[in-house]
Design an enzyme around this catalytic site. Structure first.
Site, PDB file in Angstrom:
ATOM      1  N   GLY A  70      44.152  29.260  32.899  1.00  0.00           N
ATOM      2  CA  GLY A  70      42.989  29.553  33.749  1.00  0.00           C
ATOM      3  C   GLY A  70      41.946  28.455  33.620  1.00  0.00           C
TER       4      GLY A  70
ATOM      5  N   ARG B 249      49.713  28.268  35.732  1.00  0.00           N
ATOM      6  CA  ARG B 249      50.179  29.008  34.553  1.00  0.00           C
ATOM      7  C   ARG B 249      51.694  28.816  34.376  1.00  0.00           C
ATOM      8  NH1 ARG B 249      46.126  31.843  32.277  1.00  0.00           N
ATOM      9  NH2 ARG B 249      44.484  32.732  33.570  1.00  0.00           N
TER      10      ARG B 249
ATOM     11  N   ASP C 259      45.438  29.313  24.477  1.00  0.00           N
ATOM     12  CA  ASP C 259      46.568  29.704  23.654  1.00  0.00           C
ATOM     13  C   ASP C 259      47.932  29.380  24.281  1.00  0.00           C
ATOM     14  OD1 ASP C 259      47.181  31.143  21.197  1.00  0.00           O
ATOM     15  OD2 ASP C 259      48.124  32.599  22.536  1.00  0.00           O
TER      16      ASP C 259
ATOM     17  N   THR D  38      38.741  27.745  26.724  1.00  0.00           N
ATOM     18  CA  THR D  38      38.941  29.067  27.317  1.00  0.00           C
ATOM     19  C   THR D  38      37.603  29.777  27.400  1.00  0.00           C
ATOM     20  OG1 THR D  38      39.772  31.322  27.042  1.00  0.00           O
ATOM     21  CG2 THR D  38      39.740  30.014  25.059  1.00  0.00           C
TER      22      THR D  38
ATOM     23  N   ASP E  18      37.399  32.804  27.337  1.00  0.00           N
ATOM     24  CA  ASP E  18      37.529  34.013  26.514  1.00  0.00           C
ATOM     25  C   ASP E  18      37.031  33.800  25.077  1.00  0.00           C
ATOM     26  OD1 ASP E  18      38.805  35.081  28.757  1.00  0.00           O
ATOM     27  OD2 ASP E  18      40.820  34.653  27.989  1.00  0.00           O
TER      28      ASP E  18
ATOM     29  N   ASP F 239      38.721  33.034  22.550  1.00  0.00           N
ATOM     30  CA  ASP F 239      39.607  33.775  21.643  1.00  0.00           C
ATOM     31  C   ASP F 239      40.611  32.887  20.907  1.00  0.00           C
ATOM     32  OD1 ASP F 239      41.192  33.079  23.782  1.00  0.00           O
ATOM     33  OD2 ASP F 239      41.935  35.089  24.195  1.00  0.00           O
TER      34      ASP F 239
ATOM     35  N   ARG G 188      20.279  54.541  38.966  1.00  0.00           N
ATOM     36  CA  ARG G 188      21.739  54.643  38.787  1.00  0.00           C
ATOM     37  C   ARG G 188      22.213  54.159  37.421  1.00  0.00           C
ATOM     38  NH1 ARG G 188      23.284  52.125  44.663  1.00  0.00           N
ATOM     39  NH2 ARG G 188      23.501  54.107  45.756  1.00  0.00           N
TER      40      ARG G 188
ATOM     41  N   MET H 287      35.478  39.567  32.335  1.00  0.00           N
ATOM     42  CA  MET H 287      36.777  39.101  31.835  1.00  0.00           C
ATOM     43  C   MET H 287      36.713  38.900  30.317  1.00  0.00           C
ATOM     44  SD  MET H 287      38.076  36.331  34.613  1.00  0.00           S
ATOM     45  CE  MET H 287      38.922  36.793  36.097  1.00  0.00           C
ATOM     46  N   GLY H 288      37.755  38.332  29.772  1.00  0.00           N
ATOM     47  CA  GLY H 288      37.762  38.071  28.322  1.00  0.00           C
ATOM     48  C   GLY H 288      39.066  38.433  27.648  1.00  0.00           C
ATOM     49  N   ARG H 289      39.970  39.004  28.429  1.00  0.00           N
ATOM     50  CA  ARG H 289      41.280  39.405  27.930  1.00  0.00           C
ATOM     51  C   ARG H 289      41.188  40.371  26.748  1.00  0.00           C
ATOM     52  NH1 ARG H 289      45.356  34.657  29.116  1.00  0.00           N
ATOM     53  NH2 ARG H 289      45.814  35.602  31.116  1.00  0.00           N
TER      54      ARG H 289
ATOM     55  N   GLU I  93      37.328  43.801  30.340  1.00  0.00           N
ATOM     56  CA  GLU I  93      38.523  44.171  31.122  1.00  0.00           C
ATOM     57  C   GLU I  93      39.675  44.655  30.239  1.00  0.00           C
ATOM     58  OE1 GLU I  93      40.095  40.665  33.062  1.00  0.00           O
ATOM     59  OE2 GLU I  93      40.360  39.595  31.171  1.00  0.00           O
TER      60      GLU I  93
ATOM     61  N   ARG J 263      27.728  53.399  39.739  1.00  0.00           N
ATOM     62  CA  ARG J 263      28.465  52.394  40.505  1.00  0.00           C
ATOM     63  C   ARG J 263      29.155  51.450  39.523  1.00  0.00           C
ATOM     64  NH1 ARG J 263      27.476  55.425  44.123  1.00  0.00           N
ATOM     65  NH2 ARG J 263      26.372  54.965  46.067  1.00  0.00           N
TER      66      ARG J 263
ATOM     67  N   HIS K 152      36.493  36.291  38.996  1.00  0.00           N
ATOM     68  CA  HIS K 152      36.583  34.826  38.884  1.00  0.00           C
ATOM     69  C   HIS K 152      35.274  34.097  39.147  1.00  0.00           C
ATOM     70  CE1 HIS K 152      40.748  36.118  39.118  1.00  0.00           C
ATOM     71  NE2 HIS K 152      41.027  35.015  38.460  1.00  0.00           N
TER      72      HIS K 152
ATOM     73  N   GLN L  81      32.856  34.305  37.397  1.00  0.00           N
ATOM     74  CA  GLN L  81      32.503  33.864  36.043  1.00  0.00           C
ATOM     75  C   GLN L  81      33.081  32.515  35.679  1.00  0.00           C
ATOM     76  OE1 GLN L  81      33.707  37.303  33.434  1.00  0.00           O
ATOM     77  NE2 GLN L  81      32.187  36.277  32.201  1.00  0.00           N
ATOM     78  N   ARG L  82      34.156  32.117  36.337  1.00  0.00           N
ATOM     79  CA  ARG L  82      34.864  30.891  35.931  1.00  0.00           C
ATOM     80  C   ARG L  82      34.425  29.656  36.698  1.00  0.00           C
ATOM     81  NH1 ARG L  82      40.804  32.842  35.152  1.00  0.00           N
ATOM     82  NH2 ARG L  82      41.246  31.289  36.733  1.00  0.00           N
TER      83      ARG L  82
HETATM   84  O1  F6P Z   1      41.999  33.543  30.092  1.00  0.00           O
HETATM   85  C1  F6P Z   1      40.973  33.384  31.017  1.00  0.00           C
HETATM   86  C2  F6P Z   1      40.948  34.501  32.016  1.00  0.00           C
HETATM   87  O2  F6P Z   1      39.853  34.314  32.890  1.00  0.00           O
HETATM   88  C3  F6P Z   1      40.902  35.915  31.424  1.00  0.00           C
HETATM   89  O3  F6P Z   1      39.618  36.301  31.016  1.00  0.00           O
HETATM   90  C4  F6P Z   1      41.465  36.738  32.548  1.00  0.00           C
HETATM   91  O4  F6P Z   1      42.047  37.928  32.094  1.00  0.00           O
HETATM   92  C5  F6P Z   1      42.503  35.821  33.132  1.00  0.00           C
HETATM   93  O5  F6P Z   1      42.142  34.491  32.783  1.00  0.00           O
HETATM   94  C6  F6P Z   1      42.653  35.901  34.623  1.00  0.00           C
HETATM   95  O6  F6P Z   1      43.705  35.098  35.017  1.00  0.00           O
HETATM   96  P1  F6P Z   1      44.028  34.656  36.499  1.00  0.00           P
HETATM   97  O7  F6P Z   1      43.008  33.624  36.894  1.00  0.00           O
HETATM   98  O8  F6P Z   1      45.396  34.079  36.415  1.00  0.00           O
HETATM   99  O9  F6P Z   1      43.913  35.868  37.350  1.00  0.00           O
END
Ligand code: F6P
Length: 341
Positions: free
Chosen positions: A10, A71, A102, A124, A126, A128, A161, A168-170, A221, A265, A271, A273-274
């Protein structure tokens, strides 16, 4: 030397500064840098592009990766693994710098064990990855989420509310925990701590009972839900579940509304976030690990990864980096619990 560089897995903000760090340092050694496009897929297809000063000079502030990513997992089939080794030779490379998390670094490690001179650069969002204190991409991802949280608070407050915000963060709770603390959320749910719906319900009721007109909950997540999950979620080439498809925030919001009676809600930042420009911190650490990787190539430190330890950039073995996920330690979670009142 002729050095190949690729970005895999990612994407995250900081990849371009890292590529730039590699190219700038390589120039000091009179090396030639060859960009391999779209991660391991590019090595399988010999899809390359030259990387010179003028190709990277302007990319310090750009999100994403100019080399693209995928990937693709060449360890799935032996013929692909062999093809990577063959193509590395045919491209006339002396070393390969793999920038990734990883998964990408596990491939770099396996190829090193099969004789390829590889060096890893950690990334990453994440955070992690073991062997390094921090990874670039994380600071930007959390900063983006923190900003989103502030916006969610405004609308939640207006409508009285509860808002559940999924990040995200796996399987590590770093992104959720730092977003919640940095953004001043009312509660956080991370994969490392089993979900207690009664405690969450009571907490929301307490927050509202003291007069606060809303509540925001940050959920990772990767949180395990106390139910059988109905549908099979898809997995990627490395066997990871596509966690956002579980939509934990949706389930949580439904439960919260039923249990508390407060209108609720939910939102997934996904994404968003990325993307975007890397923060200053991510630019600096990404640049530093990029520079270090080229130094490591020249020192013959293969099968290793450039890592951040305190204020220093050091090299650690890829075995150490990919062996085990770095999750949130219980003591840190305990320390931060004081902020959720
Ligand atoms: O490992 C980074 C990450 O953004 C995770 O937080 C998330 O679960 C995953 O990649 C999402 O992957 P993709 O972009 O393949 O949907």
């Amino acid at each position: 030397m002729r050095i190949g560089v690729l970005t895999g897995g990612g994407d995250c903000p900081g990849l371009n500064p890292a590529i730039r760090g590699v190219v700038y340092r390589a120039i000091d050694y009179n090396d030639e840098v060859i960009g391999i496009r779209a991660g391991w897929k590019g090595l399988l297809e010999k899809d390359t592009v030259p990387l010179r000063l003028e190709d990277v000079e302007e990319i310090i502030s750009m999100g994403g990766t100019i080399l693209h990513t995928s990937r693709t997992n060449p360890l799935k089939k032996e013929e692909d693994t062999e093809k990577c080794i063959k193509n590395f030779k045919e491209l006339g490379l002396d070393a390969l710098i793999a920038i990734g998390g990883d998964d990408t670094l596990s491939v770099a490690n396996a190829l090193y064990k099969r004789g390829l001179p590889t060096v890893g650069v950690p990334k990453t969002m994440d955070n992690d990855l073991s062997g390094t204190d921090v990874t670039f991409g994380f600071d930007t991802a959390v900063t983006v989420a923190m900003d989103a949280l502030a916006r969610l608070k405004d609308t939640a407050r207006s409508h009285f509310r509860v808002m559940v915000f999924e990040v995200m963060g796996r399987h590590a709770g770093w992104v959720a925990l730092y977003t919640a603390v940095g953004g001043g959320a009312d509660y956080v749910l991370i994969p490392e701590i089993p979900l207690d719906m009664d405690a969450l319900t009571e907490h929301i009721k307490k927050v509202r009972a003291r007069g606060k007109p809303y509540a925001v909950i940050v959920a990772s997540e990767g949180v395990e839900l106390p139910v059988e999950e109905e549908e099979e979620v898809r997995v990627d080439a490395f066997g990871h579940k596509i966690l956002r498809e579980r939509q934990v925030a949706s389930w949580l919001a439904d439960q919260i509304e039923k249990r508390t009676g407060f209108e609720t809600r939910w939102v997934q930042i996904g994404h968003i976030q990325r993307g975007g420009p890397p923060t200053l911190y991510d630019r600096i650490i990404a640049t530093r690990v990029g520079i270090k990787a080229v130094d490591m190539v020249h020192n013959g430190e293969f099968g290793k990864m450039a890592a951040i330890k305190g204020q220093d950039v050091v090299s650690v073995s890829l075995d150490e980096a990919v062996g085990k996920l770095k999750t949130v330690p219980p003591e840190l979670f305990e320390e931060f619990k004081t902020l959720f009142k």
